[in-house]
Design an enzyme around this catalytic site. Sequence first.
Site, PDB file in Angstrom:
ATOM      1  N   GLY A  50       8.218  -1.928  90.674  1.00  0.00           N
ATOM      2  CA  GLY A  50       6.461  -1.780  91.491  1.00  0.00           C
ATOM      3  C   GLY A  50       5.535  -1.608  90.139  1.00  0.00           C
ATOM      4  CG  HIS A  51       5.243   2.831  89.263  1.00  0.00           C
ATOM      5  ND1 HIS A  51       5.896   3.097  89.344  1.00  0.00           N
ATOM      6  CD2 HIS A  51       3.443   2.894  89.540  1.00  0.00           C
ATOM      7  CE1 HIS A  51       5.768   4.534  90.253  1.00  0.00           C
ATOM      8  NE2 HIS A  51       4.514   4.222  89.970  1.00  0.00           N
ATOM      9  CD  GLN A  76      -2.802  11.777  94.806  1.00  0.00           C
ATOM     10  OE1 GLN A  76      -3.138  11.342  93.307  1.00  0.00           O
ATOM     11  NE2 GLN A  76      -1.659  10.332  94.876  1.00  0.00           N
ATOM     12  CG  LEU A 103       6.119   4.255  85.369  1.00  0.00           C
ATOM     13  CD1 LEU A 103       6.009   4.043  83.884  1.00  0.00           C
ATOM     14  CD2 LEU A 103       5.214   4.934  85.981  1.00  0.00           C
ATOM     15  CG  HIS A 104       9.361   2.275  91.103  1.00  0.00           C
ATOM     16  ND1 HIS A 104       8.086   1.193  91.481  1.00  0.00           N
ATOM     17  CD2 HIS A 104       8.476   3.640  91.951  1.00  0.00           C
ATOM     18  CE1 HIS A 104       7.400   1.691  92.493  1.00  0.00           C
ATOM     19  NE2 HIS A 104       7.635   3.013  92.223  1.00  0.00           N
ATOM     20  CB  SER A 145       8.595   5.125  97.250  1.00  0.00           C
ATOM     21  OG  SER A 145       7.956   6.003  97.571  1.00  0.00           O
TER      22      SER A 145
HETATM   23  P1  AMP Z   1       1.998   6.072  92.169  1.00  0.00           P
HETATM   24  O1  AMP Z   1       2.741   6.481  91.225  1.00  0.00           O
HETATM   25  O2  AMP Z   1       2.646   6.149  92.982  1.00  0.00           O
HETATM   26  O3  AMP Z   1       0.794   7.001  92.466  1.00  0.00           O
HETATM   27  O4  AMP Z   1       1.629   4.684  92.289  1.00  0.00           O
HETATM   28  C1  AMP Z   1       0.498   4.146  91.641  1.00  0.00           C
HETATM   29  C2  AMP Z   1       0.075   2.251  91.601  1.00  0.00           C
HETATM   30  O5  AMP Z   1       1.031   1.763  91.874  1.00  0.00           O
HETATM   31  C3  AMP Z   1      -0.465   1.934  92.822  1.00  0.00           C
HETATM   32  O6  AMP Z   1      -1.630   1.595  92.640  1.00  0.00           O
HETATM   33  C4  AMP Z   1       0.964   1.945  94.383  1.00  0.00           C
HETATM   34  O7  AMP Z   1       0.200   1.207  95.081  1.00  0.00           O
HETATM   35  C5  AMP Z   1       1.752   1.438  93.118  1.00  0.00           C
HETATM   36  N1  AMP Z   1       3.207   1.028  93.948  1.00  0.00           N
HETATM   37  C6  AMP Z   1       4.022   2.377  94.334  1.00  0.00           C
HETATM   38  N2  AMP Z   1       5.170   1.942  94.597  1.00  0.00           N
HETATM   39  C7  AMP Z   1       4.869   0.125  94.378  1.00  0.00           C
HETATM   40  C8  AMP Z   1       5.966  -1.279  95.043  1.00  0.00           C
HETATM   41  N3  AMP Z   1       6.624  -0.925  96.037  1.00  0.00           N
HETATM   42  N4  AMP Z   1       4.738  -2.452  94.647  1.00  0.00           N
HETATM   43  C9  AMP Z   1       3.952  -2.749  94.088  1.00  0.00           C
HETATM   44  N5  AMP Z   1       2.879  -1.683  93.238  1.00  0.00           N
HETATM   45  C10 AMP Z   1       3.491  -0.464  93.978  1.00  0.00           C
END
Ligand code: AMP
Length: 287
Positions: free
Chosen positions: A36-37, A61, A33-34, A185
């Site tokens: 964005g999450h 996936q 998690l970062h 990301s």
């Molecule tokens: P992931 O863990 O990469 O599958 O992402 C989980 C959720 O976080 C997904 O809905 C992504 O679109 C969202 N997410 C990932 N990176 C970002 C970001 N930089 N800004 C906003 N949402 C993000």
Amino acid sequence: MQILHTVSQLRHWSRQHRAAAQTIGLVPTMGALHAGHASLIRAARVSCAQVAVSIFVNPTQFGPHEDYARYPRSFTADSALAQSEGADVIFAPTVEELYPSNASTFVEGESLTHRLDGASRPTHFRGVATVVAKLLIAAEPDRAFFGQKDAAQVSVLRRMVLDLRFATEIVVCPIVREPDGLALSSRNLYLTPSERAQALTLSRAIRQAESLVSTGERRSAALIESARQILAAANSAFPSAPKIRIDYITVVDWSTLSPVEVVAPGTLFAIAVYIGPTRLIDNTILA
Ligand code: AMP
């Protein structure tokens, strides 16, 4: 904050709160998690009485030669972040819990799932739709929160929710970026310093498209060509730097993911590249 591992625990938790007329928010993630999450968890916190964050690196996936095995896993740090953002529950199932052995039922969309990322990752969106369907069935959330960062994923999931008549509202949150523009990301962790420097070209190409549109450019072909030139220039300016390899640069209708020749408000401009072995994506919704 509770940590739940089974579908029946999650279902029980959700039903208990629904019985008390509380709204449920779900934030599906693959962990690492970062910020964005964190922004998704905060958005869920603001609009829902109860917030569950799922952390599950979903094997279906990933393609056969992709990074499933080395995808970053950091459960302790992730639970600390989820808790500090106010999550009520973390749902962290095992692979066996979500995919009982010999699982043979999948959610496969039609044309949408083979566009954009689905073109070079043919089983990717089938895996995403399947796991999100399982999460929606288990948690029965009022709202599920996703990032615009994965814009094609949003289109596939909106279509799925409509087609399968899920009662969940899909909420889309803006892309969170580093101060220099790089979209956050989990895969940025793979980048070496020189790859990271090259990766910045991606957000530069996105900003260039936005600025061309703001000065009146409406032709998709012109936007695509300008982005292609920015990426090519980064490759030739630093011959010793890691090369950027374009997967796609595209201008599409955000709901159908079909290419459009002329930009209209709400059109999606999206780029995917490989830098070394790492695949990065970025996008913008054009005004
Ligand atoms: P992931 O863990 O990469 O599958 O992402 C989980 C959720 O976080 C997904 O809905 C992504 O679109 C969202 N997410 C990932 N990176 C970002 C970001 N930089 N800004 C906003 N949402 C993000």
